[in-house]
Enzyme design. Structure first.
Site, PDB file in Angstrom:
ATOM      1  N   SER A 178     -28.928  35.405  -7.592  1.00 31.03           N
ATOM      2  CA  SER A 178     -29.419  36.236  -6.497  1.00 31.03           C
ATOM      3  C   SER A 178     -30.936  36.143  -6.471  1.00 31.03           C
ATOM      4  CB  SER A 178     -28.980  37.688  -6.690  1.00 31.03           C
ATOM      5  OG  SER A 178     -29.699  38.553  -5.823  1.00 31.03           O
ATOM      6  N   HIS A 186      -0.065  44.554  -4.245  1.00 31.97           N
ATOM      7  CA  HIS A 186      -0.714  45.460  -3.298  1.00 31.97           C
ATOM      8  C   HIS A 186      -2.027  45.994  -3.865  1.00 31.97           C
ATOM      9  CE1 HIS A 186       3.102  45.479  -1.099  1.00 31.97           C
ATOM     10  NE2 HIS A 186       3.677  45.681  -2.271  1.00 31.97           N
TER      11      HIS A 186
END
Length: 551
Positions: free
Chosen positions: A374, A250
């Site tokens: 990038s 989770h």
């Protein structure tokens, strides 16, 4: 009115027609009030004029662009012949180098080639049926000639078939005519040219061609890359079997595992689905126009045509389907494509996990000189290979899901919707292949960051709450879960607090000593052995070897 176009663009001269200034009134503008009003009118006139000029220029630019686009489509179309820059599909353009191995099987060329193979093999089969006296047994030389038509099939041959199709407007009939032309110079075969395509409907040829396209592309191209992927994961699993890692269930801190064991899970899952793909029976039919051998029996009523058809289909390495309409029902294709979807879904799960592990810095990525992560942030090394893989798996599953849902459905004895849909098989397999190669490329760039993995474990002593409360249960200590919950939940837990808690427990000294020796790094259960044994498990799933050919 066209989108982006004005119904009427005002010119500068037209703007002046709307000027509030009148020559008959100019004499009054020596009055201060009238002069002020006049200046305001002049200001608005100038502003309106400037805006109109801008609108006019904007319209002219749009008009020029529109004319340029029309010119490109009309006059410059020769510049847009198919190439890597003009292909509509990125598989045939940007990614061609990574998927071109599928082209000999999944392209139009491949379809034509397998049609030629089926038609030629059928003529050879007819020559072996004693009752078909009109097609006597071929000499070895004639058999060799026919086999040469198959083995020597070239791009020029395929282009010739397409030229014939321009006249016939029927792709399978074009193959029949091509073969008649190819064999008319051979005296022995020339006598039986009309037995090419004997008693066949086009779908008899097409369904076997499509089956062979799938069979060969999966065995020759897809399986080898899938196996490389599974083996790469097995290698990561074994190499990192002992490297402890904090689990996250989770998204929250959970019991430790090892990096190798988590990789072994994906290796075994993919191996299992790969085996399912290999066990799908690739089927074929050869029963004539509506599946009843009507034409066959009208010509040779004493021949056991169902048996002949089964022998013929089996001789091609396919499984015979005796109950069909005009088409092979395509149920096996649905099963096959859904199996690929399951394999792909597991790989999506892997891609996303790797993306997350890279984000956590559990892995570093090997950089390559000259590469840019990038366009604006020089420090970035993006997990682009796993992202590319995930995106292409989604596209592959969309294509394969459509085929799986559509192909088993055909109106009455047949309609042609399957024909055009089947031409898209290469898309689903192509995007899958691209995704597998992207994932492999990403795996090849990975470096395990053991320091980061270790630091995360050092900050997670609360994970020892599980073994402590479990040992407490064994020895009858009341409310063990509740006591550990009170100690750990929502609180910072250190090694010292854990040791203090253990020392205060009423447990046998041996059990207490065992708990005191535990750390987040060593509390990994059987993870190490599971990872080290991954090869044996993968081979157990797939049989005696990883690679099993498609049925």
């Amino acid at each position: 009115m066209e989108l982006g176009a004005s119904s009427r663009v005002l010119s500068c001269s037209e703007v002046n027609l709307f000027s509030p200034v009148s020559t008959t009134r100019r004499r009054n503008y020596h009055n201060p009030i009238n002069a002020a009003s006049f200046n305001i009118h002049l200001f608005h006139q100038q502003q309106f004029s400037n805006a109109s000029i801008i609108l006019s220029k904007s319209f002219l630019r749009r008009e020029y662009t529109q004319k340029r686009v029309m010119k490109m489509s009309r006059d410059d179309s020769h510049q847009f012949e198919l190439s890597s820059l003009t292909a509509l599909s990125p598989l045939d353009g940007r990614y061609w180098g990574k998927v071109k191995d599928l082209a000999p099987y999944m392209s139009e060329y491949g379809l034509i080639f397998f049609r030629v193979l089926v038609e030629t093999k059928w003529l050879l089969k007819l020559s072996q049926i004693p009752e078909v006296t009109e097609v006597p047994s071929f000499s070895e030389e004639a058999q060799s000639y026919l086999q040469g038509v198959i083995d020597g099939f070239s791009m020029d041959d395929a282009l010739e078939v397409k030229n014939i199709e321009k006249v016939t407007n029927h792709d399978v009939k074009a193959v029949e005519y091509f073969l008649k032309q190819k064999c008319q110079s051979h005296p022995e075969i020339a006598k039986v040219l009309e037995f090419f395509h004997f008693a066949c409907t086009s779908e008899d040829i097409n369904n076997l061609a499509h089956a062979l396209m799938l069979k060969e592309s999966i065995n020759q191209v897809m399986f080898p890359v899938m196996d490389q992927l599974i083996k790469a994961l097995c290698n990561i699993a074994k190499d990192n079997a002992h490297v402890p890692m904090l689990s996250r269930t989770h998204g929250q801190t959970a019991s430790p595992t090892t990096l190798g064991k988590e990789m072994s899970v994906f290796a075994v899952r993919l191996s299992r689905e790969r085996k399912e793909i290999s066990q799908v029976e690739i089927m074929g039919k050869f029963a004539g126009a509506v599946g009843n051998y009507n034409a066959h029996l009208s010509a040779y009523p004493d021949v056991n045509w169902p048996q002949i058809a089964e022998e013929f289909v089996n001789s091609l390495g396919l499984t015979f389907n005796p109950y069909v309409t005009q088409i092979e029902t395509h149920d096996y294709m649905a099963k096959l494509f859904f199996a690929f979807i399951r394999f792909n879904n597991i790989l999506i799960d892997f891609d996303r996990d790797m993306w997350g592990y890279i984000s956590l810095a559990y892995f570093k990525q090997i950089t390559k000189a000259g590469e840019i992560g990038s366009s604006t942030m020089p420090h970035k090394v993006n997990p682009i290979d796993f992202e590319n893989s995930e995106g292409n798996l989604g596209k592959a599953n969309e294509d394969l899901s459509f085929l799986s849902m559509k192909l088993p459905i055909s109106r009455w004895q047949r309609d042609l919707t399957d024909s055009t849909a089947l031409r898209n098989m290469g898309g689903g397999l192509g995007h899958s292949l691209l995704a597998y190669k992207s994932a492999l490329q990403g795996i090849g760039k990975l470096q395990v960051n053991e320091a980061c993995l270790s630091e995360d474990l050092n900050q997670a002593w609360e994970v020892l709450a599980e073994p402590i409360q479990t040992v407490m249960r064994r020895y009858g200590v009341p409310e063990p879960y509740e006591k550990l919950k009170e100690l750990t939940r929502g609180k910072a837990v250190t090694r010292e607090r854990i040791r203090e808690f253990i020392l205060g427990l009423e447990l046998p000294e041996e059990a207490k000593a065992s708990l005191l020796n535990l750390t987040p790094h060593t509390y990994v259960g059987a993870a190490v052995d599971l990872a080290r044994n991954v090869d044996a498990t993968v081979n157990l799933v797939n049989g005696t070897k990883v690679l099993e050919p498609c049925s």
